[in-house]
Write a protein that holds these residues in place. Structure first.
Motif, PDB file in Angstrom:
ATOM      1  N   LEU A  78       0.814  -1.216   0.000  1.00 52.43           N
ATOM      2  CA  LEU A  78       0.000   0.000   0.000  1.00 52.43           C
ATOM      3  C   LEU A  78       0.851   1.271   0.000  1.00 52.43           C
ATOM      4  O   LEU A  78       0.335   2.359  -0.235  1.00 52.43           O
ATOM      5  CB  LEU A  78      -0.980  -0.007   1.170  1.00 52.43           C
ATOM      6  CG  LEU A  78      -2.117  -1.023   1.046  1.00 52.43           C
ATOM      7  CD1 LEU A  78      -2.948  -1.057   2.320  1.00 52.43           C
ATOM      8  CD2 LEU A  78      -2.992  -0.707  -0.155  1.00 52.43           C
ATOM      9  N   LEU A  79       2.156   1.139   0.242  1.00 51.31           N
ATOM     10  CA  LEU A  79       3.050   2.301   0.108  1.00 51.31           C
ATOM     11  C   LEU A  79       3.131   2.759  -1.349  1.00 51.31           C
ATOM     12  O   LEU A  79       3.578   3.863  -1.626  1.00 51.31           O
ATOM     13  CB  LEU A  79       4.458   1.962   0.611  1.00 51.31           C
ATOM     14  CG  LEU A  79       4.652   1.862   2.113  1.00 51.31           C
ATOM     15  CD1 LEU A  79       6.037   1.306   2.432  1.00 51.31           C
ATOM     16  CD2 LEU A  79       4.445   3.213   2.778  1.00 51.31           C
ATOM     17  N   LYS A  80       2.683   1.905  -2.271  1.00 51.34           N
ATOM     18  CA  LYS A  80       2.710   2.218  -3.703  1.00 51.34           C
ATOM     19  C   LYS A  80       1.373   2.769  -4.196  1.00 51.34           C
ATOM     20  O   LYS A  80       1.205   2.998  -5.393  1.00 51.34           O
ATOM     21  CB  LYS A  80       3.054   0.963  -4.512  1.00 51.34           C
ATOM     22  CG  LYS A  80       4.410   0.377  -4.179  1.00 51.34           C
ATOM     23  CD  LYS A  80       4.630  -0.915  -4.924  1.00 51.34           C
ATOM     24  CE  LYS A  80       5.931  -1.583  -4.513  1.00 51.34           C
ATOM     25  NZ  LYS A  80       6.095  -2.898  -5.143  1.00 51.34           N
TER      26      LYS A  80
ATOM     27  N   SER B 139       2.328   4.330   6.165  1.00 50.04           N
ATOM     28  CA  SER B 139       3.568   4.657   6.861  1.00 50.04           C
ATOM     29  C   SER B 139       3.337   4.708   8.368  1.00 50.04           C
ATOM     30  O   SER B 139       4.112   4.146   9.148  1.00 50.04           O
ATOM     31  CB  SER B 139       4.106   6.010   6.361  1.00 50.04           C
ATOM     32  OG  SER B 139       5.242   6.384   7.091  1.00 50.04           O
ATOM     33  N   ASP B 140       2.249   5.348   8.769  1.00 49.76           N
ATOM     34  CA  ASP B 140       1.930   5.446  10.189  1.00 49.76           C
ATOM     35  C   ASP B 140       1.733   4.060  10.800  1.00 49.76           C
ATOM     36  O   ASP B 140       2.219   3.776  11.893  1.00 49.76           O
ATOM     37  CB  ASP B 140       0.669   6.292  10.381  1.00 49.76           C
ATOM     38  CG  ASP B 140       0.289   6.419  11.834  1.00 49.76           C
ATOM     39  OD1 ASP B 140       1.101   6.944  12.627  1.00 49.76           O
ATOM     40  OD2 ASP B 140      -0.826   5.979  12.193  1.00 49.76           O
ATOM     41  N   ALA B 141       1.032   3.189  10.086  1.00 48.07           N
ATOM     42  CA  ALA B 141       0.789   1.830  10.578  1.00 48.07           C
ATOM     43  C   ALA B 141       2.095   1.050  10.718  1.00 48.07           C
ATOM     44  O   ALA B 141       2.306   0.343  11.701  1.00 48.07           O
ATOM     45  CB  ALA B 141      -0.172   1.094   9.649  1.00 48.07           C
ATOM     46  N   LEU B 142       2.982   1.190   9.741  1.00 48.03           N
ATOM     47  CA  LEU B 142       4.271   0.498   9.807  1.00 48.03           C
ATOM     48  C   LEU B 142       5.130   1.052  10.941  1.00 48.03           C
ATOM     49  O   LEU B 142       5.794   0.300  11.655  1.00 48.03           O
ATOM     50  CB  LEU B 142       5.004   0.608   8.473  1.00 48.03           C
ATOM     51  CG  LEU B 142       4.393  -0.190   7.322  1.00 48.03           C
ATOM     52  CD1 LEU B 142       5.024   0.223   5.989  1.00 48.03           C
ATOM     53  CD2 LEU B 142       4.538  -1.675   7.555  1.00 48.03           C
ATOM     54  N   GLY B 143       5.108   2.353  11.115  1.00 50.52           N
ATOM     55  CA  GLY B 143       5.871   2.962  12.206  1.00 50.52           C
ATOM     56  C   GLY B 143       5.343   2.547  13.562  1.00 50.52           C
ATOM     57  O   GLY B 143       6.113   2.242  14.477  1.00 50.52           O
ATOM     58  N   TYR B 144       4.029   2.521  13.699  1.00 46.81           N
ATOM     59  CA  TYR B 144       3.420   2.123  14.968  1.00 46.81           C
ATOM     60  C   TYR B 144       3.764   0.673  15.313  1.00 46.81           C
ATOM     61  O   TYR B 144       4.013   0.347  16.466  1.00 46.81           O
ATOM     62  CB  TYR B 144       1.901   2.299  14.910  1.00 46.81           C
ATOM     63  CG  TYR B 144       1.215   2.009  16.216  1.00 46.81           C
ATOM     64  CD1 TYR B 144       1.039   3.008  17.157  1.00 46.81           C
ATOM     65  CD2 TYR B 144       0.768   0.726  16.524  1.00 46.81           C
ATOM     66  CE1 TYR B 144       0.424   2.753  18.370  1.00 46.81           C
ATOM     67  CE2 TYR B 144       0.155   0.450  17.734  1.00 46.81           C
ATOM     68  CZ  TYR B 144      -0.017   1.473  18.652  1.00 46.81           C
ATOM     69  OH  TYR B 144      -0.613   1.205  19.861  1.00 46.81           O
TER      70      TYR B 144
ATOM     71  N   PRO C 167      13.502  -1.098   5.119  1.00 42.43           N
ATOM     72  CA  PRO C 167      13.986  -0.941   3.743  1.00 42.43           C
ATOM     73  C   PRO C 167      12.872  -0.559   2.759  1.00 42.43           C
ATOM     74  O   PRO C 167      13.099   0.227   1.845  1.00 42.43           O
ATOM     75  CB  PRO C 167      14.566  -2.310   3.380  1.00 42.43           C
ATOM     76  CG  PRO C 167      14.690  -3.060   4.639  1.00 42.43           C
ATOM     77  CD  PRO C 167      13.809  -2.418   5.651  1.00 42.43           C
ATOM     78  N   PHE C 168      11.687  -1.079   2.983  1.00 41.18           N
ATOM     79  CA  PHE C 168      10.561  -0.748   2.116  1.00 41.18           C
ATOM     80  C   PHE C 168      10.153   0.717   2.295  1.00 41.18           C
ATOM     81  O   PHE C 168       9.813   1.401   1.332  1.00 41.18           O
ATOM     82  CB  PHE C 168       9.372  -1.669   2.404  1.00 41.18           C
ATOM     83  CG  PHE C 168       9.676  -3.115   2.182  1.00 41.18           C
ATOM     84  CD1 PHE C 168       9.792  -3.631   0.901  1.00 41.18           C
ATOM     85  CD2 PHE C 168       9.873  -3.972   3.258  1.00 41.18           C
ATOM     86  CE1 PHE C 168      10.077  -4.978   0.684  1.00 41.18           C
ATOM     87  CE2 PHE C 168      10.159  -5.316   3.062  1.00 41.18           C
ATOM     88  CZ  PHE C 168      10.271  -5.814   1.769  1.00 41.18           C
ATOM     89  N   MET C 169      10.211   1.175   3.530  1.00 43.55           N
ATOM     90  CA  MET C 169       9.872   2.570   3.814  1.00 43.55           C
ATOM     91  C   MET C 169      10.922   3.510   3.223  1.00 43.55           C
ATOM     92  O   MET C 169      10.590   4.559   2.671  1.00 43.55           O
ATOM     93  CB  MET C 169       9.727   2.765   5.322  1.00 43.55           C
ATOM     94  CG  MET C 169       8.557   1.981   5.892  1.00 43.55           C
ATOM     95  SD  MET C 169       8.558   1.909   7.686  1.00 43.55           S
ATOM     96  CE  MET C 169       8.016   3.556   8.083  1.00 43.55           C
TER      97      MET C 169
END
Length: 133
Positions: free
Chosen positions: A53-55, A66-71, A79-81
């Motif tokens: 979903l970053l794409k 991004s927020d979900a991955l950071g949390y 690396p994906f971020m």
């Protein structure tokens, strides 16, 4: 989805899995996948769905992802971020990605004692930290 994520109840995973499979809205999907990944960090299938979903073409979806991955704090997502950060055009999403990369990389000690933060050193940790009144 955020309420279930913040409940830290593993029983919610089944409900979230059934909800995400039928979800068409990418923003809602990012929220649900973020909750699943936070509650079940070793679920690589759902993590990779979230990373995809970053794409998204929608900047609000990329921001939410991004927020979900950071949390979630899963370092494998870094690396994906970073790759998404290289190609991101939205300034708001770039800033969120930078912030969330730092959250993923931050040093964490899950069982570190926090008694030193509390003025009376109580073990219940239900007091106000020093200087936080």
């Amino acid at each position: 989805a955020d309420g279930l994520r913040n409940s830290y109840r593993k029983e919610a995973i089944e409900t979230l899995n059934s909800a995400v499979s039928g979800e068409k809205n990418e923003y809602a999907k990012a929220a649900i996948l973020g909750a699943i990944v936070s509650l079940q960090p070793h679920n690589s299938k759902r993590l990779m769905e979230l990373v995809e979903l970053l794409k998204s073409e929608d900047s609000t979806v990329r921001y939410r992802t991004s927020d979900a991955l950071g949390y979630s704090g899963i370092s494998v997502a870094e690396p994906f971020m970073r790759q998404a950060l290289q190609y991101e055009e939205s300034v708001t999403v770039k800033e969120q990605l930078k912030y969330d990369i730092s959250r993923v990389n931050s040093y964490k000690t899950p069982t570190a004692p926090t008694n030193a933060l509390y003025k009376d050193g109580n073990t219940m940790q239900n007091d106000v930290p020093v200087g936080k009144k």
